[in-house]
Enzyme design. Structure first.
Site, PDB file in Angstrom:
ATOM      1  N   LYS A  37       3.309 -50.020  25.466  1.00 61.38           N
ATOM      2  CA  LYS A  37       2.166 -50.085  26.114  1.00 61.38           C
ATOM      3  C   LYS A  37       2.500 -50.019  27.892  1.00 61.38           C
ATOM      4  CE  LYS A  37       3.248 -55.140  26.144  1.00 61.38           C
ATOM      5  NZ  LYS A  37       2.861 -56.477  25.347  1.00 61.38           N
ATOM      6  N   TYR A 263       4.350 -55.894  60.316  1.00 59.80           N
ATOM      7  CA  TYR A 263       2.962 -56.697  60.327  1.00 59.80           C
ATOM      8  C   TYR A 263       3.512 -58.146  60.704  1.00 59.80           C
ATOM      9  CZ  TYR A 263       0.251 -52.701  58.746  1.00 59.80           C
ATOM     10  OH  TYR A 263      -0.322 -51.254  58.878  1.00 59.80           O
ATOM     11  N   MET A 311       2.234 -51.235  53.055  1.00 57.05           N
ATOM     12  CA  MET A 311       1.698 -50.696  51.570  1.00 57.05           C
ATOM     13  C   MET A 311       2.520 -49.382  51.267  1.00 57.05           C
ATOM     14  SD  MET A 311      -1.876 -48.879  51.022  1.00 57.05           S
ATOM     15  CE  MET A 311      -2.819 -50.506  51.576  1.00 57.05           C
TER      16      MET A 311
HETATM   17  C1  LIG Z   1       4.123 -56.589  24.692  1.00 58.11           C
HETATM   18  C2  LIG Z   1       4.090 -57.187  23.268  1.00 58.11           C
HETATM   19  C3  LIG Z   1       5.301 -57.246  22.724  1.00 58.11           C
HETATM   20  C4  LIG Z   1       6.655 -56.833  23.272  1.00 58.11           C
HETATM   21  O1  LIG Z   1       7.295 -57.830  24.071  1.00 58.11           O
HETATM   22  P1  LIG Z   1       8.810 -57.569  24.870  1.00 58.11           P
HETATM   23  O2  LIG Z   1       9.087 -59.129  25.178  1.00 58.11           O
HETATM   24  O3  LIG Z   1       8.475 -56.600  25.876  1.00 58.11           O
HETATM   25  O4  LIG Z   1       9.612 -57.240  23.741  1.00 58.11           O
HETATM   26  C5  LIG Z   1       5.486 -57.657  21.381  1.00 58.11           C
HETATM   27  N1  LIG Z   1       4.321 -58.258  20.695  1.00 58.11           N
HETATM   28  C6  LIG Z   1       3.017 -58.341  21.387  1.00 58.11           C
HETATM   29  C7  LIG Z   1       1.986 -58.907  20.756  1.00 58.11           C
HETATM   30  C8  LIG Z   1       2.940 -57.944  22.742  1.00 58.11           C
HETATM   31  O5  LIG Z   1       1.790 -58.053  23.374  1.00 58.11           O
END
Ligand SMILES: *Cc1c(COP(=O)(O)O)cnc(C)c1O
Length: 372
Positions: A37, A263, A311
């Site tokens: 993801k 800044y 930035m």
């Molecule tokens: C993101 C996620 C994972 C992975 O977690 P890690 O700590 O990166 O291994 C597993 N299960 C769910 C439901 C997640 O949202």
């Protein structure tokens, strides 16, 4: 040399090696669904997924349908688990692209059954994280599953809230809750075949209960394990960071004592200094909280960030690195000789977590893939 101002080298060889180490730790009977993801935690979902598929991964896990579709369009044919659930308007795409939705309420389960959804699903049980997942008693889950007409529930899953915390009983409580649901389903002969609970921390800290058939490891494949709290057991495996982040110097200055930098003039040179202006700022993912204190590696030494991160640019102290010239790269995450910075250390300095640092590396940072 890479013709970029700022870029991230992603070692696919190291990614594969991390995957193999997780595989060795969980054993041949446990499936691994690497979590890709959020653009594979900033590493690039398509290239990472292709390599993991080559390495033998049969499942991949994403958050949402759109992420799954991108992988399918790139020719990835693994099973793809959509962990964040599927909204009504996403159902058609989910079926068309043969994604595997995670269902988060028993009502949704019945609804998908009534809609004759022709793809298998996994059911998430909320055992205490109180995020997504069905909040239901074992009896309610049994009733829901045994009442289904055609929907195939292939997996039953939950998610740990505190798997790396050994100063808390939450993980034991979550496991007991999940086990109670599994037992009731087994007795009713409707236990789904694939059971899963652990992400990186669950596996690395040995939280995996013996009945589990799949793990959903994200962070570990990219080379990090969240630091534990309390009396942590030895890690089940080790991994090495996959991503190196570099940016070039676009400016160099010698400044006299008393010069204000950046800044808000948040840094004032206490002595004459040689400063370098680096071509990466918060738009590229350098945490703004690293202002006046974070460090990069430059010329083989740690170089402190001076003043506010802006930035597009970050100013560092190069008083100890006289040989660097405009156009030379410095290392934001990675190693120069014996000196290194990693996402965990950067996160610690910024009051963040390694996950958010990696996911925060911006689109302007070109990803460069190294096969080895
Ligand atoms: C993101 C996620 C994972 C992975 O977690 P890690 O700590 O990166 O291994 C597993 N299960 C769910 C439901 C997640 O949202």
């Amino acid at each position: 040399m890479t013709a970029e101002r700022t870029w991230a080298e992603v070692s696919l060889g190291r990614l594969a090696e991390n995957y193999r180490r997780i595989e060795a730790a969980v054993g041949a009977d446990v499936l691994i669904a690497p979590v890709v993801k959020a653009n594979a935690y900033g590493h690039g979902a398509v290239d990472v997924s292709r390599r993991l598929a080559e390495e033998g991964a049969r499942y991949l896990a994403v958050n949402c349908v759109n992420e799954g579709v991108v992988l399918r369009e790139s020719g990835i044919s693994c099973r793809i688990l959509v962990m964040g659930g599927v909204l009504r308007f996403e159902r058609a795409a989910c079926a068309e692209w043969r994604l595997t939705p995670v269902v988060h309420t028993l009502e949704e389960l019945r609804d998908l059954d009534a809609a004759s959804l022709n793809i298998p699903v996994h059911l998430m049980i909320d055992t205490g994280i109180t995020r997504l997942g069905a909040q239901a008693t074992a009896e309610e889950v049994v009733n829901a599953l045994s009442g289904l007409k055609s929907l195939r529930v292939e997996g039953l899953m939950s998610h740990f809230a505190s798997a790396e915390c050994f100063d808390s009983r939450q993980t034991e409580e979550q496991i007991a809750c999940f086990d109670a649901v599994c037992q009731a389903l087994r007795a009713a002969r409707c236990l789904p075949p694939v059971l899963h609970f652990s992400g990186t921390s669950g596996v690395a800290y040995g939280r995996r209960s013996s009945s589990m058939s799949l793990v959903r490891t994200g962070l570990a494949v990219y080379g990090y394990i969240p630091p534990g709290t309390g009396e942590t057991p030895p890690l089940a495996f080790t991994v090495d960071p996959v991503l190196t982040w570099r940016a070039r110097l676009v400016g160099l200055k010698e400044v006299p004592e008393g010069t204000c930098i950046g800044y808000g003039a948040r840094f004032r040179a206490p002595r004459p200094m040689r400063i370098g202006i680096v071509a990466a700022g918060y738009a590229d993912g350098v945490p703004h909280r690293l202002s006046n204190g974070g460090q990069f590696v430059a010329g083989g030494r740690l170089a402190t960030i001076l003043g506010a991160v802006s930035m597009d640019l970050t100013t560092i102290d190069l008083s100890e690195a006289p040989s660097l010239r405009i156009g030379d790269p410095v290392t934001l995450i990675g190693r120069e000789g014996d000196v290194s910075m990693d996402a965990q250390k950067m996160a610690h300095a910024a009051g963040e977590i390694s996950y958010s640092v990696l996911c925060g590396i911006g689109n302007r940072v070109k990803r460069v893939y190294l096969p080895g």
